[in-house]
Design an enzyme around this catalytic site. Structure first.
Site, short mmCIF file in Angstrom:
data_model
loop_
_atom_site.label_atom_id
_atom_site.label_comp_id
_atom_site.label_asym_id
_atom_site.label_seq_id
_atom_site.Cartn_x
_atom_site.Cartn_y
_atom_site.Cartn_z
CE LYS A 26 -11.32 -40.08 -108.95
NZ LYS A 26 -10.23 -39.10 -109.06
NE ARG A 318 -16.93 -39.83 -113.86
CZ ARG A 318 -15.83 -39.13 -114.07
NH1 ARG A 318 -15.14 -38.67 -113.06
NH2 ARG A 318 -15.39 -38.90 -115.29
CG HIS A 440 -11.28 -31.97 -119.69
ND1 HIS A 440 -11.52 -30.69 -120.16
CD2 HIS A 440 -11.45 -31.92 -118.36
CE1 HIS A 440 -11.81 -29.91 -119.14
NE2 HIS A 440 -11.77 -30.63 -118.03
NE ARG A 548 -43.03 -8.75 -119.23
CZ ARG A 548 -42.74 -10.02 -119.52
NH1 ARG A 548 -43.18 -10.55 -120.65
NH2 ARG A 548 -42.03 -10.74 -118.69
NE ARG A 604 -47.23 -5.46 -116.62
CZ ARG A 604 -45.91 -5.65 -116.56
NH1 ARG A 604 -45.35 -6.02 -115.42
NH2 ARG A 604 -45.17 -5.48 -117.62
CD GLU A 742 -45.29 -4.67 -109.92
OE1 GLU A 742 -44.32 -5.16 -110.50
OE2 GLU A 742 -46.25 -4.15 -110.52
CB SER A 761 -49.80 -11.86 -110.21
OG SER A 761 -48.67 -12.40 -110.86
N GLY A 763 -45.01 -9.81 -108.54
CA GLY A 763 -44.06 -9.37 -109.57
C GLY A 763 -42.70 -9.32 -108.91
CB THR A 764 -40.43 -12.01 -107.87
OG1 THR A 764 -40.52 -12.70 -109.10
CG2 THR A 764 -41.35 -12.63 -106.85
CG ASN A 765 -38.66 -9.54 -112.75
OD1 ASN A 765 -38.20 -10.57 -112.24
ND2 ASN A 765 -39.12 -9.50 -113.98
CG ASP A 766 -40.89 -3.56 -110.57
OD1 ASP A 766 -39.91 -2.80 -110.57
OD2 ASP A 766 -41.71 -3.61 -111.52
P1 ADP Z 1 -9.48 -37.52 -112.15
O1 ADP Z 1 -10.31 -37.25 -110.97
O2 ADP Z 1 -8.77 -36.33 -112.65
O3 ADP Z 1 -10.17 -38.33 -113.20
P2 ADP Z 1 -8.15 -39.93 -111.37
O4 ADP Z 1 -7.80 -40.13 -109.96
O5 ADP Z 1 -9.34 -40.65 -111.87
O6 ADP Z 1 -8.26 -38.39 -111.63
O7 ADP Z 1 -6.87 -40.31 -112.20
C1 ADP Z 1 -6.69 -39.98 -113.54
C2 ADP Z 1 -6.33 -41.20 -114.34
O8 ADP Z 1 -5.18 -41.82 -113.86
C3 ADP Z 1 -7.37 -42.27 -114.26
O9 ADP Z 1 -8.36 -42.04 -115.22
C4 ADP Z 1 -6.60 -43.53 -114.56
O10 ADP Z 1 -6.57 -43.75 -115.92
C5 ADP Z 1 -5.24 -43.20 -114.06
N1 ADP Z 1 -5.00 -43.92 -112.80
C6 ADP Z 1 -5.32 -43.54 -111.56
N2 ADP Z 1 -4.98 -44.47 -110.66
C7 ADP Z 1 -4.44 -45.48 -111.35
C8 ADP Z 1 -3.90 -46.75 -111.00
N3 ADP Z 1 -3.88 -47.15 -109.74
N4 ADP Z 1 -3.43 -47.52 -111.97
C9 ADP Z 1 -3.47 -47.11 -113.25
N5 ADP Z 1 -3.95 -45.95 -113.66
C10 ADP Z 1 -4.44 -45.13 -112.72
MG MG Z 2 -43.22 -4.75 -112.26
MG MG Z 3 -10.96 -40.15 -113.18
#
Ligand code: ADP
Ligand code: MG
Ligand code: MG
Length: 880
Positions: A26, A318, A440, A548, A604, A742, A761, A763-766
């Site tokens: 971040k 990201r 989430h 087998r 085998r 094995e 060959s 036979g990594t299980n055994d």
């Molecule tokens: P996480 O890693 O759990 O996603 P974040 O650090 O991204 O946590 O924060 C969670 C949420 O909080 C972000 O998705 C954003 O919406 C809000 N947030 C974080 N910082 C700010 C900020 N400076 N202004 C407004 N909203 C923020």
């Molecule tokens: Mg075997």
């Molecule tokens: Mg976030």
């Protein structure tokens, strides 16, 4: 002096993307975006190095850290034109966690820090919005109390709900938190440091193999508010569709709201068109920035933004979590678009992902029929593709518990939170009644490759009673449901699935992989039937590394004959039984040879202890009972005698430790007629299909060899029978006779073994079982504890133990090839389809890996990756 704090703001940042390990994902990307001229609220990041110090020293800050923090706080105040703790123009900040890899929601973040009884008034006055200011204060008190002071969130929920309805504002008395804003900041940084060790974070690290010592950075940045009214709002978006990989902006927007509401899935946002309608110029700006970020990072991005009073701010970017299918499509498309090259594309996809991309899907007709029968419970948002079937459970603990007991479960929740991650991992699929495509539940499920439907609003979950209700119907815990994460449907009962297939994108990617693999490992399949062989071939197998033969013995119509053979009291009876089995075996082999026309097939000879074919407990009891009954009645003396002999024989065949007992080549040596029959069946099959124009390359494999004597004896025996068949039929078939390695002893004396074996060959299980001395069947009693305690890094039966078992393999290869330089060497244990093990096999210069048909695509990719990495590291020729 060590620099522990890096500033960003006013168009310039001290950090950048390359400082990911120090600033966390971040922090470094906020810095990078700042330098790219993208609007980001100003702030600063405290490094993971500071965390490491804190961690090492029993929660002490490095000496310079506080001063550096204050210094950067001043800079921030001047860029933001506000004062921290200033009653008139209060600066509010967020204190955000961020490790070098994204751990969505697993650690803590505190928003609106800097509010106290004085500054809240200032905020109200400046924004001319009393309600807003108090709402911020409420959110802050809750978060701070929860995260920093450890007050349970439920306590607040209850209190605030009551207080809110009474006053419309929050409860102000008895705050257990500091008025001094600097003290708030110090405590919040500590709390974010500590959140690295939260249970959910630890669980996430375990699931995703993230090292404990990485730690988190802490980013402190100016708050921006999406909840300032109708010209404000917040959004989350992916630059491509994370489910399919399609190139389109996949995003959601919620007017007049703070980002955390969307991310937490508490409120269901609107499709991004809502932003286009309300604020068209902002919409264009977001789109333009999204495109710029994608080109800059050369990968699909997941961004968060907030609009404050008509001004856009980016809060995060990201590389976006995506489904397996999307991962493949995005990588391939980026090559097409000349953004990345093939190497990069191949290295970017996890081998497991190409396997996931061919996972089963629902049979369309079955699903339509189920819907016709009124089985459709709800339609929600299709958040993560896949077909999942399981028993409904309503909390994460239950999901984990049931999954551990071998049940398939679907986790059904109002919404998910980071606490649920272990349960999500244990479940086959996830359903939530609230939340959007970027909630989430959706993001985590996509990342885990679990089928997921979110925002199925008709579903009312009652966690307490462990039921959910939908349209008057009640579904209880334990009821079977089916979840189609690709279409968003949730159905009652089990809907049948069909096998997946390689889509065009996966095919193309794998064809690139094969190109880099030509100088590396081959990939073969473990397959016991013509159907499996066919499938393996479709997935790109270049042969079969393990058939087998015992599986062929277990078919219902054959088991009685097999028993006859085992129980035979004399050679003649045994030979007669074996003669009955031979045609079956021959047909099986012909089927497999035909399916694998032109490719080698390793077969085998019988391996498991005869013990395994004996009557099971119940059957045995019945035998004894019948005998006793006949005896008591004094009738049918012949039958009595027959049963008597049978029982005596079963007793004789029982073993104290069958895995170390009468099995493998030991059987072939004490009962040469068994192997004789099998070799004859193989060669007859080979000669027959050869005459029909099929090209066969049988490789006959002796299991469990441990001494040269065993090898020599079985090798010669096999040759005699095989050459006999060739002479009889007059069809010239080239075949090899080799062995499994094995037993550790075999690896050690591999040079001598190689004198009588034409291929190896592993036979990594055994081999794992025997190197560790862990019984595969009993390992569950202690291994989970070992894993928890970190006494072993992985389950060695799924991830090859390179330092121990791997050493055994290296010795085996080296000594084997010292006698026979071109010795063909493969691996056929469970490890042959696991990416890190495949890489190992490449390094030790095996000829091929062999794995279950469904793991072949992943193995092809893993082998290509091993070769590409080797070349990038300057490695030369693959062949020894
Ligand atoms: P996480 O890693 O759990 O996603 P974040 O650090 O991204 O946590 O924060 C969670 C949420 O909080 C972000 O998705 C954003 O919406 C809000 N947030 C974080 N910082 C700010 C900020 N400076 N202004 C407004 N909203 C923020
Ligand atoms: Mg075997
Ligand atoms: Mg976030």
């Amino acid at each position: 002096m060590t620099k522990y704090v890096y500033f960003f703001g006013g168009g310039h940042a001290e950090g950048s993307s390359v400082m990911r390990n120090l600033l966390g994902g971040k922090g470094c990307e906020l810095a990078e975006m700042t330098n790219l001229g993208i609007p980001v609220p100003p702030g600063f990041t405290v490094t993971t190095q500071a965390w490491a110090h804190y961690n090492r020293s029993g929660h002490e800050w490095p000496e310079e850290l506080w001063d550096q923090t204050l210094e950067n706080l001043h800079r921030l105040e001047s860029v933001a034109e506000a004062g921290f703790g200033d009653p008139q123009r209060p600066l509010l900040v967020s204190v955000r966690s961020g490790a070098r890899v994204s751990m969505p929601g697993m650690m803590e973040t505190i928003l609106n820090l800097g509010l106290n009884d004085t500054t809240v008034e200032g905020l109200a006055a400046r924004t001319r919005n009393e309600r807003f200011a108090w709402d911020c204060y409420r959110r802050f008190v809750m978060m701070f109390a929860n995260v920093v002071l450890g007050v349970r969130r439920e306590v607040f929920d209850a209190e605030f709900d009551a207080a809110k309805s009474r006053l419309g504002v929050n409860e102000r008395t008895g705050r257990p938190f500091p008025e001094d804003v600097k003290e708030q900041l110090r405590l919040a940084i500590n709390a974010v440091f500590d959140s690295w060790f939260a249970k959910k974070a630890a669980e996430y690290r375990r699931i995703h193999n993230i090292p404990e010592e990485w730690g988190t950075a802490v980013t402190v940045m100016a708050m921006v508010f999406g909840n300032l009214g109708e010209t404000s709002g917040t959004g989350v978006g992916f630059t491509r569709d994370p489910r399919t990989g399609d190139k389109r902006f996949y995003a959601e927007f919620l007017p007049n709201a703070q980002g955390e509401d969307v991310v937490a899935g508490i409120r269901t946002p609107l499709p991004i068109e809502a932003l286009r309608e309300r604020m068209p110029t902002i919409y264009d700006e977001v789109l333009e920035i999204a495109g710029r970020l994608e080109r800059h990072y050369k990968d699909m991005q997941d961004i968060e933004f907030t609009v404050q009073d008509g001004t856009l701010y980016l809060l995060q970017t990201r590389s976006g979590k995506r489904s397996a299918r999307a991962a493949v499509k995005v990588a391939r498309d980026l090559v097409d678009e000349h953004v990345i090259d093939q190497h990069t594309a191949l290295l970017r996809i996890r081998p497991q992902e190409v396997n996931e991309a061919i996972r089963p899907i629902f049979d369309d007709r079955e699903k339509a029929a189920a819907i016709d029968r009124g089985r459709l419970l709800a339609r929600g948002l299709p958040a993560a593709p896949g077909a999942a079937v399981g028993k409904a459970v309503f909390d994460a603990d239950r999901a984990v518990e049931w999954a551990r007991a071998g049940e398939q479960v679907i986790l059904v929740r109002p919404e998910t939170s980071p606490e649920d991650v272990a349960g999500m991992y244990a479940a086959k699929g996830i359903v939530t009644s609230r939340g959007g495509r970027t909630s989430h539940a959706a993001v985590v499920a996509v990342g885990m490759g679990k089928a997921c439907v979110v925002g199925a609003a008709e579903i009312v979950v009652d966690e307490h009673r462990r039921v959910f209700e939908v349209g008057g119907r009640i579904v209880r815990e334990g009821d079977w449901i089916s979840v189609d994460g690709g279409s968003g449907e949730v159905l009652l009962d089990i809907v049948k699935t069909v096998e997946g297939e390689l889509g065009d994108e996966v095919q193309e990617l794998l064809s690139w992989a094969d190109r880099y693999r030509t100088e590396g490992l081959g990939v073969r399949a473990n397959a016991d039937t013509p159907t499996d062989a066919q499938r393996a071939r479709e997935f790109g197998a270049e042969g079969i590394g393990l058939v087998r033969t015992e599986h062929m013995f277990f078919a219902p119509e054959r088991i009685p004959i097999v028993r006859e053979m085992i129980m035979a009291v004399d050679q003649t009876t045994r030979r007669a039984a074996l003669e009955k089995l031979r045609p079956f075996q021959r047909d099986d082999f012909m089927g497999i040879f035909r399916a694998m026309d032109g490719l080698p097939v390793t077969i085998r000879l019988l391996d498991p202890p005869l013990h395994e074919f004996l009557p099971n407990h119940k059957e045995y009891k019945e035998l004894v009972e019948t005998r006793s009954r006949l005896e008591a009645l004094g009738i049918n003396p012949e039958e009595q005698a027959r049963l008597e002999a049978l029982i005596a024989n079963v007793e004789k065949l029982r073993e104290a430790n069958p895995m170390l007992g009468h099995r493998g080549c030991r059987l072939g040596i004490t009962h040469p007629e068994i192997y004789g029959m099998q070799v004859r069946a193989i060669m007859e099959a080979a000669c027959t299909v050869t005459e029909q124009g099929v090209h066969v390359e049988p490789e006959i494999m002796i299991p469990l060899t441990g001494t040269v004597g065993e090898m020599k004896e079985t090798f010669e025996q096999t040759k005699r029978v095989a050459d006999g068949v060739i002479a009889e039929t007059g069809v010239a078939v080239r075949y090899l006779v080799g062995t499994m390695i094995e037993v550790p002893r075999a690896a050690l004396i591999a040079a001598q073994i190689a004198e009588h074996a034409e291929f190896f060959s592993f036979g990594t299980n055994d081999l794992t079982q025997l190197t560790y001395g862990y019984s595969r069947d009993d390992v569950a009693k202690f291994l989970p504890k070992y894993l928890d305690m970190g006494l072993v890094p992985h389950d060695p039966f799924s991830v090859l133990d390179q330092e121990g078992v791997g050493e055994m393999i290296k010795i085996g290869i080296e000594r084997g090839r010292s006698r026979r330089p071109n010795l063909k060497i493969g691996i056929c244990g469970e490890h042959g389809g696991e990416a890190s093990s495949v890489e190992f096999c490449h390094r030790v210069k095996m000829t091929y890996v062999s794995c279950s048909p469904y793991l072949i695509p992943g193995a092809r990719l893993a082998a290509a990756q091993a070769r590409i990495k080797e070349r990038q590291a300057g490695g030369g020729d693959y062949r020894a």
